[in-house]
Design an enzyme around this catalytic site. Structure first.
Site, mmCIF file in Angstrom:
data_model
loop_
_atom_site.group_PDB
_atom_site.id
_atom_site.type_symbol
_atom_site.label_atom_id
_atom_site.label_comp_id
_atom_site.label_asym_id
_atom_site.label_seq_id
_atom_site.Cartn_x
_atom_site.Cartn_y
_atom_site.Cartn_z
ATOM 1 N N ASN A 91 -10.237 -3.060 2.778
ATOM 2 C CA ASN A 91 -9.720 -3.005 0.903
ATOM 3 C C ASN A 91 -11.052 -2.439 0.672
ATOM 4 O OD1 ASN A 91 -6.963 -2.899 1.392
ATOM 5 N ND2 ASN A 91 -7.298 -5.205 0.792
ATOM 6 N N HIS A 129 -3.208 1.272 12.600
ATOM 7 C CA HIS A 129 -3.598 0.191 12.914
ATOM 8 C C HIS A 129 -4.337 -0.444 13.130
ATOM 9 C CE1 HIS A 129 -2.300 -3.057 15.831
ATOM 10 N NE2 HIS A 129 -1.906 -1.860 16.637
ATOM 11 N N HIS A 158 0.691 -1.302 0.312
ATOM 12 C CA HIS A 158 -0.036 0.469 0.296
ATOM 13 C C HIS A 158 1.039 1.143 -0.018
ATOM 14 C CE1 HIS A 158 -3.741 -2.318 0.707
ATOM 15 N NE2 HIS A 158 -3.063 -2.910 1.197
HETATM 16 FE FE1 HDD Z 1 -2.564 -5.301 5.849
HETATM 17 C C1 HDD Z 1 -0.585 -1.608 5.238
HETATM 18 C C2 HDD Z 1 -5.670 -3.429 4.138
HETATM 19 C C3 HDD Z 1 -3.345 -7.849 5.163
HETATM 20 C C4 HDD Z 1 0.279 -5.802 7.518
HETATM 21 N N1 HDD Z 1 -3.581 -2.871 4.643
HETATM 22 C C5 HDD Z 1 -2.274 -1.570 4.589
HETATM 23 C C6 HDD Z 1 -3.287 -0.212 4.280
HETATM 24 C C7 HDD Z 1 -4.191 -1.338 4.025
HETATM 25 C C8 HDD Z 1 -4.489 -2.828 4.375
HETATM 26 C C9 HDD Z 1 -5.462 -0.324 3.611
HETATM 27 C C10 HDD Z 1 -2.697 0.831 3.737
HETATM 28 C C11 HDD Z 1 -3.122 1.570 5.161
HETATM 29 C C12 HDD Z 1 -2.554 3.154 5.252
HETATM 30 O O1 HDD Z 1 -3.165 3.865 4.005
HETATM 31 O O2 HDD Z 1 -1.887 3.243 5.325
HETATM 32 N N2 HDD Z 1 -4.276 -5.532 4.938
HETATM 33 C C13 HDD Z 1 -5.141 -5.166 4.964
HETATM 34 C C14 HDD Z 1 -6.374 -5.923 4.699
HETATM 35 C C15 HDD Z 1 -6.384 -6.804 4.546
HETATM 36 C C16 HDD Z 1 -4.939 -6.771 4.950
HETATM 37 C C17 HDD Z 1 -7.760 -5.377 3.877
HETATM 38 C C18 HDD Z 1 -6.970 -8.603 5.025
HETATM 39 C C19 HDD Z 1 -8.292 -8.602 5.011
HETATM 40 N N3 HDD Z 1 -1.650 -6.255 5.676
HETATM 41 C C20 HDD Z 1 -2.583 -7.692 6.135
HETATM 42 C C21 HDD Z 1 -2.476 -8.413 6.656
HETATM 43 C C22 HDD Z 1 -0.923 -8.222 7.299
HETATM 44 C C23 HDD Z 1 -0.610 -6.897 6.527
HETATM 45 C C24 HDD Z 1 -2.545 -10.507 7.191
HETATM 46 C C25 HDD Z 1 1.000 -8.981 7.941
HETATM 47 C C26 HDD Z 1 0.299 -10.413 9.066
HETATM 48 N N4 HDD Z 1 -0.631 -4.386 5.935
HETATM 49 C C27 HDD Z 1 0.485 -4.564 6.516
HETATM 50 C C28 HDD Z 1 1.666 -3.748 6.858
HETATM 51 C C29 HDD Z 1 0.996 -1.996 6.631
HETATM 52 C C30 HDD Z 1 -0.193 -2.612 5.741
HETATM 53 C C31 HDD Z 1 2.289 -3.682 6.460
HETATM 54 C C32 HDD Z 1 2.084 -1.724 5.364
HETATM 55 C C33 HDD Z 1 1.886 -0.520 5.557
HETATM 56 C C34 HDD Z 1 1.178 -0.483 7.173
HETATM 57 O O3 HDD Z 1 0.316 -1.189 7.299
HETATM 58 O O4 HDD Z 1 1.162 0.864 8.038
HETATM 59 O O5 HDD Z 1 1.689 -3.258 8.378
#
Ligand code: HDD
Length: 705
Positions: free
Chosen positions: A150, A341, A77
């Protein structure tokens, strides 16, 4: 302890709070330490042509700061756009939750939303085939609640421990960092063929949902089943949905690839421009609520994030409205530094044991520590809650708070025991009863990977199915390992035999000879994008002109569309004014060379003999119209403008106004023979055609655009 400022209006207000941090550029130039600077263009040297001196603290500070301007981009993202707004619940939901912002219809809760793509880097194009993030922060009076969702209601995997595998597969391949922001490559599809739990999500990914026309025109989903908990401690399961007021609408594949070159900021620009113009994006928050007692009444597991609850089974109940009405002042400070978060939950909203959700509860905080360089990122203006923060957390890089007192521990007597423990209004984790052996195992109730993929396929119209088949063919057509293509086709045969055969035929793989299982035949109409509400608000219309254009035609269309909330650009052979037929001028908004049909929702060709003669001879102008036609967009023509339409091959079979009929509307092509001003019926047919978004019933194969 926090540097929280109380709002000047008394009530906590996010914008008031942000005011305290906004920096007005008016005023004199200083160093970071406030020392006035009168020359920032020349470093201090020994003589005019001599070496630069180390003592030039302004030079060193300026360059050092610049050297440190970048922070790590989000691992997923990375590319996103944000906006502020507010949320208000329609009626109290106290029956289900004690979350104050969901119980008090008089409360306007400030929000920040960040939309994003998933796979691409920060500088990648907006219009790629990808999931879109829809992350919403509610700045409630009980603290921040982050709904990090999402635009697709299911996910690729069931357990968060697979997330690094999935992301490694979808990101550019490690040996050559190719391709950027694209899933059409071997590693992703290798993962997919070996991991059938991805199939439901891949159906959505190959559908038009992955190509949204606008962030204003896509749904948002919390994906997981969460819990609501009321004052009495009773819990119900809940799925969160955002439904856009403008309906769900998408671009087409050919178009998105061209837009990626013409305007890589297409979705970002759209969000920014419509908010600036006062056409505020709106979404309805809808809840699917399932009583705890019904947890096991479904043929899937509520904890499985690869499953939806079909809306026909549990209606999505509209409960509140989100309006985005303010662009950020500074992209980095706000959109880049916002740190979502899932663990930011307020009393009344709680988690479930969905293993994907549980993993996310760990990952988000962890990633922010790296990305924002330490534990004090919560003090950044965009991350601060609007209520007061007080605890014994201390120090760390960039500590903004000046904590008073001697006792940074609990319990203490030196600070009178303060801060005192919350009394009654605290977040108390739902006391779910759990028991079991420690095992590394997936529940059997998560084992069905195909039924809902089939449900999705069955729910599509013919044109949606065609787009899905074409998407699979394109993506797999880029896969160089033949066994990977075959593996995906095998999986698709579990979804639907016809789908598998159609895809196989397009990619040179032997089609499966028979179905593995019988298609269950069930469908969920809510999954289709057909029949979505539509509107002209924020739509972009091109009016194609040249010298000698009919000024009445141009003005009538432009005025009417702008009145209805659309953007309207007059496209001409060059910038400046064009002499119009019968005197007067038409001001050009964009020269043809700087415009592209793909970034508009509709094209209108006004009358004017000379103008149309020029346009007919201009390849770029004919192409402009042909491309709009190929992408199913509404096209309007008045008077001689109809002649230009006749130069586009697809229009065979589409009826145009002519000798016998003064006005005709056929498959999104709106024509009137008269010139000198659009008639009311022409205008209403045109706006209706634009609101309908696309017209899939046209033959477009023969259009060379
Ligand atoms: Fe995630 C970012 C949505 C599963 C780990 N995720 C991130 C963002 C969105 C989502 C919208 C961007 C937030 C922003 O605008 O700053 N992610 C989802 C959805 C998931 C999902 C809807 C499943 C239902 N994500 C998911 C899993 C993991 C992560 C299973 C890790 C085990 N996601 C992250 C992250 C991010 C992230 C690495 C990257 C940047 C951030 O968090 O801030 O922690």
């Amino acid at each position: 302890m926090s540097p929280l400022r109380r709002s000047r209006r008394g009530a906590p207000d996010k914008q008031d709070q942000l005011d305290e941090f906004r920096v007005d550029p008016r005023g004199r130039l200083t160093t970071d330490h406030g020392i006035p600077v009168d020359d920032t263009d020349n470093s201090v040297k020994v003589g005019e042509r001599g070496p630069t001196l180390m003592e030039d603290f302004h030079f060193r500070e300026k360059v050092t700061h610049f050297d440190h301007e970048r922070i790590p981009e989000r691992v997923v993202h990375a590319r996103g756009s944000g906006a502020y707004g507010h949320f208000r619940v329609h009626e109290s939901l106290a029956e289900f939750t004690k979350a104050e912002f969901l119980c008090d219809p008089s409360l306007e809760t400030p929000v920040f939303v960040r939309f994003s793509t998933v796979a691409g880097s920060r500088g990648s194009a907006d219009t790629v085939r990808d999931v879109r993030g829809f992350a919403t922060r509610f700045y409630t009076r009980q603290g921040n609640f982050d709904l990090v969702g999402n635009n697709i209601p299911v996910f690729f995997i069931q357990d968060g421990i697979k997330f690094p595998d999935f992301v490694h597969a979808v990101k550019p391949e490690p040996h050559n960092e190719i391709p950027q922001a694209s899933s059409a490559h071997d590693t992703l599809w290798d993962f997919v063929q070996l991991q059938p739990e991805t199939m439901h999500m891949m159906m959505w990914m190959m559908s038009d949902r992955a190509l949204p026309r606008s962030f204003r025109m896509m749904q948002g989903f919390g994906v997981h089943t969460f819990r609501l908990v009321n004052d009495a401690g009773r819990s119900a399961f809940v799925k969160f949905h955002w439904k856009p007021r403008l309906g769900v609408h998408s671009l087409v594949w050919d178009e998105v690839q061209k837009i990626a070159g013409r305007d890589p900021d297409f979705n970002r620009r759209d969000l920014w421009e419509t908010i600036e113009a006062g056409h505020f994006p709106e979404y309805e928050l809808c809840l699917q609520i399932v009583p705890e007692a019904d947890e096991h009444n479904f043929d899937f597991d509520l904890l499985d994030p690869t499953k939806i609850i079909p809306e026909e089974m549990v209606p999505a109940r509209p409960v509140g409205r989100l309006v985005l009405d303010r662009n950020p002042d500074n992209f980095f400070a706000e959109t880049e530094q916002v740190a979502f978060h899932l663990g930011n939950a307020v009393p009344g909203i709680d988690f479930t044991d969905d293993p994907l959700l549980q993993a996310r509860l760990f990952s988000y905080l962890d990633t922010q520590l790296l990305r924002l360089g330490g534990p004090n990122f919560t003090q950044l203006p965009v991350n601060q809650p609007i209520n007061e923060v007080r605890n014994h957390h201390r120090d760390g890089p960039h500590q903004m708070a000046v904590h008073q007192g001697r006792a940074a521990y609990h319990p203490n007597s030196l600070s009178g025991g303060c801060p005192a423990l919350a009394d009654g209004d605290a977040f108390v984790h739902y006391p779910e009863w759990v028991q079991g052996n420690k095992i590394r195992k997936r529940s059997e109730s998560f084992a069905d990977h195909y039924s809902q993929a089939t449900l999705f396929w069955n729910s599509m119209t013919d044109w949606e199915k065609e787009h899905i088949v074409e998407a699979f063919r394109f993506e797999l057509g880029n896969v160089t390992h033949w066994h990977v293509r075959e593996g995906v086709v095998r999986n698709l045969n579990n979804v639907d035999h016809e789908l598998a055969v159609r895809v196989a035929e397009g990619i040179g793989v032997e089609p499966p000879s028979r179905p593995v299982t019988t298609n269950h035949g069930r469908s969920s109409p809510a999954l289709s994008q057909a029949g979505q509400p539509g509107s002209v608000v924020g739509r972009k219309v091109a009016v194609l002109t040249a010298e000698g254009v009919n000024v009445g035609d141009v003005r009538s269309v432009r005025d009417a569309l702008i009145d209805d909330g659309a953007f309207c650009d007059v496209i001409g052979p060059h910038d400046g004014a064009l002499p119009a037929a019968g005197g007067g001028v038409v001001e050009v908004d964009r020269a043809l060379r700087n415009a592209a049909s793909v970034v508009y929702d509709a094209v209108v060709i006004p009358g004017g003999r000379d103008s149309v003669e020029v346009l007919k001879e201009c390849g770029d102008a004919v192409h402009f119209v042909a491309e709009a036609v190929k992408h199913g967009k509404p096209v309007g023509a008045m008077g001689e403008g109809i002649e230009l339409l006749k130069a586009v091959p697809m229009l065979e079979g589409v009826r145009l106004a002519g000798d016998y009929e003064d006005e005709v509307v056929d498959r999104g092509v709106v024509t009137q023979t008269a010139s000198g001003g659009a008639t009311p019926s022409f205008l209403s047919a045109l706006t209706e055609a634009i609101a309908r978004h696309r017209h899939w019933d046209r033959a477009k194969e023969r259009v060379p655009a």
